[in-house]
Enzyme design. Sequence first.
Site, PDB file in Angstrom:
ATOM      1  N   ASP A  82      15.220  38.728 -23.813  1.00 15.31           N
ATOM      2  CA  ASP A  82      15.864  38.948 -25.164  1.00 15.31           C
ATOM      3  C   ASP A  82      16.911  40.009 -25.025  1.00 15.31           C
ATOM      4  OD1 ASP A  82      14.425  36.788 -26.732  1.00 15.31           O
ATOM      5  OD2 ASP A  82      12.765  38.192 -26.897  1.00 15.31           O
ATOM      6  N   GLY A 124      16.970  38.456 -18.481  1.00 18.10           N
ATOM      7  CA  GLY A 124      15.795  39.525 -19.019  1.00 18.10           C
ATOM      8  C   GLY A 124      15.235  38.916 -20.184  1.00 18.10           C
ATOM      9  N   ARG A 160       7.963  26.590 -12.029  1.00 17.29           N
ATOM     10  CA  ARG A 160       9.069  26.805 -13.114  1.00 17.29           C
ATOM     11  C   ARG A 160      10.450  26.667 -12.784  1.00 17.29           C
ATOM     12  NH1 ARG A 160       9.782  32.766 -15.856  1.00 17.29           N
ATOM     13  NH2 ARG A 160      11.665  32.565 -14.675  1.00 17.29           N
ATOM     14  N   ASN A 216      20.078  32.052 -28.103  1.00 12.45           N
ATOM     15  CA  ASN A 216      18.579  32.222 -28.449  1.00 12.45           C
ATOM     16  C   ASN A 216      18.739  32.858 -29.904  1.00 12.45           C
ATOM     17  OD1 ASN A 216      15.793  32.177 -28.352  1.00 12.45           O
ATOM     18  ND2 ASN A 216      15.684  34.443 -27.722  1.00 12.45           N
ATOM     19  N   ASP A 238      20.525  35.937 -20.771  1.00  5.56           N
ATOM     20  CA  ASP A 238      20.596  36.583 -19.437  1.00  5.56           C
ATOM     21  C   ASP A 238      18.807  36.592 -18.869  1.00  5.56           C
ATOM     22  OD1 ASP A 238      19.265  38.519 -20.256  1.00  5.56           O
ATOM     23  OD2 ASP A 238      20.851  40.090 -20.181  1.00  5.56           O
ATOM     24  N   HIS A 285      16.262  35.191 -32.236  1.00  5.50           N
ATOM     25  CA  HIS A 285      14.993  35.862 -32.135  1.00  5.50           C
ATOM     26  C   HIS A 285      14.637  36.600 -33.448  1.00  5.50           C
ATOM     27  CE1 HIS A 285      11.934  38.384 -30.051  1.00  5.50           C
ATOM     28  NE2 HIS A 285      12.514  39.551 -30.535  1.00  5.50           N
ATOM     29  N   LEU A 325      13.618  31.390 -19.163  1.00  3.53           N
ATOM     30  CA  LEU A 325      14.495  30.436 -18.387  1.00  3.53           C
ATOM     31  C   LEU A 325      14.863  31.303 -17.305  1.00  3.53           C
ATOM     32  CD1 LEU A 325      16.559  28.496 -20.876  1.00  3.53           C
ATOM     33  CD2 LEU A 325      14.788  27.499 -19.592  1.00  3.53           C
TER      34      LEU A 325
END
Length: 206
Positions: free
Chosen positions: A146, A144, A66, A108, A142, A110, A94
């Site tokens: 979401d 984590g 990854r 992002n 970041d 969500h 990511l």
Amino acid sequence: MSGRLRVGVLASGAGSNLQAILDTVHGHEADVVAVGSDKPDAPALGRAVAAGVPTAAFPAAEHPDREARDVAMATWLVERGAELVVLAGYMQLLGSAFLAAFPQRVINVHPALLPAFPGIGAIEQALEYGVKVFGVTVHFVDEGVDSGPIICQRAIELPGVTDAAGVRDALRPIEHELLTGAVRLIARGDVRPDPEHPRRMLVRGA
Ligand code: GRF
């Protein structure tokens, strides 16, 4: 160079959020300069091609792990001159190798009111819980799941809804509006961390 914010987009699926960006902010406050995907057959890539935007696919099978995939994607986006990366239905995590290339410059969308229902299946989680108010969050990314600082959110009351498709249909236009709005705000320099509390974002005009 136009002087407009150069935006890279990553998408794994249908690309309706990408389309909203292409239709509204692209060529105005920002230029979409690259669209990447983990899925070579993602319809989102076709939307980018139709808009004349360069595309690339980064399937997991073509990279040793990854992190290597993240580095390849980040390198390509940097080469394209991307200054902001928008995750528009990008369904992979990511890692730090990618985020280091775009510090506080990845956002992002969500389909839940974070911090409730992070991760995949947010709408199904919310339905399972039995909530009456659903919503959308646009946030910085970041390391984590979401968990990054929130830029904007909007709630919608759906007290009678029982199926995920109904929720998704109600949320989709809100996603498009909030995500394009967030790109616009960032392009205008209207989003900055509160010096007193850096994970709280100050949004000019909000
Ligand atoms: C959206 O529901 C978004 O919230 C989620 O993935 C979906 C992408 O939809 N992260 P689309 O590909 O933009 O149509």
